[in-house]
Enzyme design. Structure first.
Site, PDB file in Angstrom:
ATOM      1  CG  ASP A 215      -1.631  -6.068   0.388  1.00 36.60           C
ATOM      2  OD1 ASP A 215      -0.607  -5.549   0.836  1.00 36.60           O
ATOM      3  OD2 ASP A 215      -2.704  -5.466   0.280  1.00 36.60           O
TER       4      ASP A 215
ATOM      5  CB  SER B 141      -6.252  -0.141   2.468  1.00 36.78           C
ATOM      6  OG  SER B 141      -5.269   0.117   1.505  1.00 36.78           O
TER       7      SER B 141
ATOM      8  CG  HIS C  40      -1.754  -2.886   3.089  1.00 36.49           C
ATOM      9  ND1 HIS C  40      -2.367  -3.352   1.941  1.00 36.49           N
ATOM     10  CD2 HIS C  40      -2.385  -1.738   3.409  1.00 36.49           C
ATOM     11  CE1 HIS C  40      -3.318  -2.506   1.579  1.00 36.49           C
ATOM     12  NE2 HIS C  40      -3.355  -1.525   2.453  1.00 36.49           N
TER      13      HIS C  40
END
Length: 753
Positions: free
Chosen positions: A167, A382, A208
């Site tokens: 990520d 996600s 994230h």
């Protein structure tokens, strides 16, 4: 003398109390119709006694020699009083050394008893993790979770398993992550160093990866945030999205330290804009292949991928070569209500589903956040993929010898259809498995998966075989609007050869298709036993004339079927755009599976969902599989606001098409701010409350509608909403698969509060 008399009275009273106590204990007993007896004469003597005294001989008691259990033919099953006369008759027999009537004994497990799941941990956000335990806000919501707590109660918490999150970085010194951080599973390919720490900015763009990692491995009982699914696993971070992404960077990330890392979790992919077709490059594809062959000391790396958030753009994850890969476990989302979220994509490659955000009012996912903070607003597919990765870590702790294909079989065989049965699209394939293009084989069930993976009973699946079916004499076939191409594909599935297949896993249809408007194509594949699968659905926003070049459309919908027979391929264009034309140039069907049936599949799958007992569906809204009449641009512009003189009946009749009333200026300004947020520079001042809206009310109205309900507009290539979303999501070529628009709205609300 008086003293002696008083002593005798006290003694008598004491004996009386003891006698009462003993009788009280006996009174509470429940005697059963079973007698145990010691008979030195053995089985023959026991049989004779049973026949003579009116008993049934139930057999020897365990491994105790000469000890037998009897059942009296004329005695009730249970009684509060013992049958002394029956016991006496048995014990008086010269062949019996000892006899006793059996009674129920109370026994309690010596584990710590909790009042409820809410008391398991002291982490402040544990009671908000509804997807790990039932914490419904309203009685109308179904009682569902991922059934993780029973696995924890077995002492299985992910110990010894290593997961890395591919990520934008990992805040590894976060209080809720640090204890489980593994530097050997971490690297920064953006800056080419060993520290994956994210780059901070004013918008917290790079949160994230930390959120995804927190879902997996947040520490338990440390008074911080929540609890990870595999809270004793080790987690690392690969920083590779915060910069230019190349095939080499992807390959390096996917193949990072495969001898140490067990599971790779990725919640990103090519743009979910409804018009992109892209997959792994040559290097990344080789990294996947190397991982499944050499990773985990030859057992194969586990790759978990978020299926995509392009639902509102009419996207189809079969056009995403990462989720469409046979090497990845593609995970979709279900909302708190057990429904398919509006952002979710449909495709034939999705293997299973876990929970995530749904409508604007639904609860979202809890995790760690940047700046040593916590969040309860993680969203999209996600958030689904890391939950799945955590469950797979539990399975690997229980059975470290599972192969990458074992894990896929476990997912297929234990995922639950029942919790998501309210949604349309379910079908039973030729192997008796329920499957859906929205959810794959259903909702992940951690307990069922870990139980089936028990190393004492699980047998590794047979060696993988690959059989390629093609027609060397195939001539290109033309296709036009409102036309179709049908190709019949007979196959013996390499029968008689070393690579013969009798039980399917993945099926790939590789094809080159030239077409003037790619998004108008619809491709279905029907198996030899009649299972029909949509390999490609129309994508309204895909106007590309490039078609497909040796593209692999992958399906798991025929898992477990015997492939022998005639398959049918059907390619259509029902768009009505008469200028469309093209042809199918070449194709081949690639069958993946085994020459013999895996051990666990020799008996049919029985769907006995744990949720069946728990779930009260009263009040749960049912979805109806109907095609709604979609508004045109003209009708939408003409009917945006409800006139003041409209009758209540007219308003009621349009409830499915529009929200009643005019949107408040406050909400419009909120949406304006969300759309504008990414475009603002760091020095830009905040908009004043009286700032003029630069986007028309009509467009906001449409956007507000589509936050909760996706739709398309007939009579236009793209909606205004889609144009705004394109601008909103254009900051990077690779997209996180959370809901950025919803995140922006939540951030603004938090700032104002």
């Amino acid at each position: 003398m008086e003293q002696r008399g008083w002593t005798l009275q006290c003694t008598a009273f004491a004996f009386f109390c003891v006698w009462c106590a003993l009788n009280s204990v006996k009174a509470k007993r429940q005697f059963v119709n079973e007698w145990a007896a010691e008979i030195p004469g053995g089985q023959e003597a026991a049989s004779a006694i049973a026949e003579e005294l009116g008993y049934d001989l139930l057999g020897q008691i365990g491994s105790l020699e000469n000890h037998y259990l009897f059942k009296h033919k004329s005695h009730p099953r249970r009684s509060r009083r013992s049958a002394l006369h029956i016991t006496k008759r048995l014990s008086d027999d010269d062949r019996v050394t000892w006899a006793e009537q059996q009674y129920e004994k109370e026994r309690s497990k010596r584990s710590v008893q909790k009042d409820s799941a809410l008391d398991l941990f002291n982490d402040p956000m544990w009671n908000q993790q509804w997807y790990l335990q039932d914490t419904r806000m309203t009685a109308a919501l179904p009682k569902l979770d991922l059934h993780v707590i029973p696995v924890w109660e077995k002492g299985i918490t992910g110990k010894g398993v290593v997961i890395t999150v591919l990520d934008d970085g990992l805040e590894w010194n976060h209080t809720d992550i640090y204890a489980n951080y593994d530097p050997e599973a971490s690297y920064d390919f953006n800056d080419n160093d060993h520290d994956p720490f994210p780059r901070y900015d004013l918008t917290n763009e790079n949160k994230h990866g930390t959120r995804c990692a927190g879902e997996i491995a947040m520490q338990a009982n440390n008074h911080k945030c929540g609890v990870g699914v595999a809270y004793n696993s080790k987690v690392g971070g690969i920083r590779m999205l915060d910069g230019i992404v190349t095939d080499a960077i992807e390959a390096s990330s996917i193949g990072f330290n495969p001898g140490h890392v067990d599971i790779y979790s990725a919640s990103w992919g090519p743009n979910d804009d409804g018009k992109t077709v892209e997959g792994p490059g040559r290097l990344a594809q080789k990294a996947f292949e190397y991982g499944v062959k050499q990773g985990r000391q030859g057992k194969g790396s586990i790759f978990v991928w978020a299926s995509g958030n392009g639902g509102r753009q009419g996207d189809n994850c079969d056009c995403d070569g990462y989720t469409d890969s046979i090497y990845t476990i593609s995970i979709s989302s279900a909302s708190q209500q057990g429904l398919s979220p509006w952002y979710a994509e449909k495709c034939s490659s999705t293997l299973a589903t876990s929970y995530s955000s749904g409508d604007y009012t639904d609860q979202r996912i809890t995790s760690a956040d940047l700046h040593n903070d916590c969040t309860e607003t993680h969203t999209g597919t996600s958030a689904s993929a890391p939950l799945a990765a955590g469950i797979f870590a539990l399975a690997l702790e229980a059975n470290p010898n599972l192969t990458w294909r074992d894990m896929q079989h476990l997912v297929v065989w234990t995922s639950e259809y029942d919790p998501l049965a309210s949604n349309p699209g379910w079908k039973k394939n030729g192997a008796g498995l329920m499957v859906n293009s929205r959810f794959g084989f259903g909702l992940l069930n951690a307990k069922a998966l870990v139980d089936l993976a028990d190393p004492r009973t699980w047998r590794n699946v047979p060696e993988k075989k690959e059989c390629v079916v093609k027609d060397n004499n195939f001539e290109p076939r033309a296709l036009k609007a409102n036309g179709e191409v049908i190709v019949e594909i007979p196959t013996r599935a390499c029968e008689g050869q070393e690579n013969a297949i009798k039980s399917l896993e993945h099926v790939q249809f590789e094809a080159t298709i030239e077409y003037s408007r790619r998004g108008d194509l619809h491709v279905t594949l029907t198996s030899a036993v009649g299972t029909s699968t949509v390999l490609l659905a129309e994508r309204e926003r895909d106007t590309s004339p490039n078609g497909f070049k040796n593209w692999d459309f992958m399906s798991v919908h025929t898992w477990g079927e015997n492939p022998v027979g005639t398959w049918t391929l059907k390619i259509t264009d029902m768009s009505g755009r008469m200028q469309n034309e093209g042809r199918i140039v070449n194709w081949k069907l690639i069958l993946h599976g085994t020459s013999s049936q895996p051990e666990h599949m020799k008996q049919p799958r029985v769907y006995t969902s744990y949720n069946t007992v728990q779930n009260d569906r009263r009040g749960v809204e049912k979805m109806v599989n109907v095609v709604e009449k979609r508004p045109t641009q003209k009708s939408l512009n003409g009917n945006l606001l409800v006139p003041k003189n409209s009758s209540s009946s007219n308003v009621e009749g349009r409830r499915d098409e529009q929200v009643q009333g005019t949107p408040s200026k406050a909400m419009l300004r909120l949406l304006q701010s969300a759309f504008s947020k990414n475009a603002l520079s760091k020095q830009s001042p905040k908009k004043s409350p009286s700032a003029k809206l630069s986007i028309p009310y009509e467009s906001f109205y449409e956007a507000l509608e589509k936050l909760n309900k996706p739709s398309k507009l007939e009579g236009s290539e793209d909606s205004l909403y889609s144009d705004y979303v394109d601008v909103f999501y254009n900051t990077k070529p690779y997209k996180h698969r959370d809901d950025r628009l919803l995140q922006a709205l939540m951030d603004i609300l938090n700032e104002e509060n």
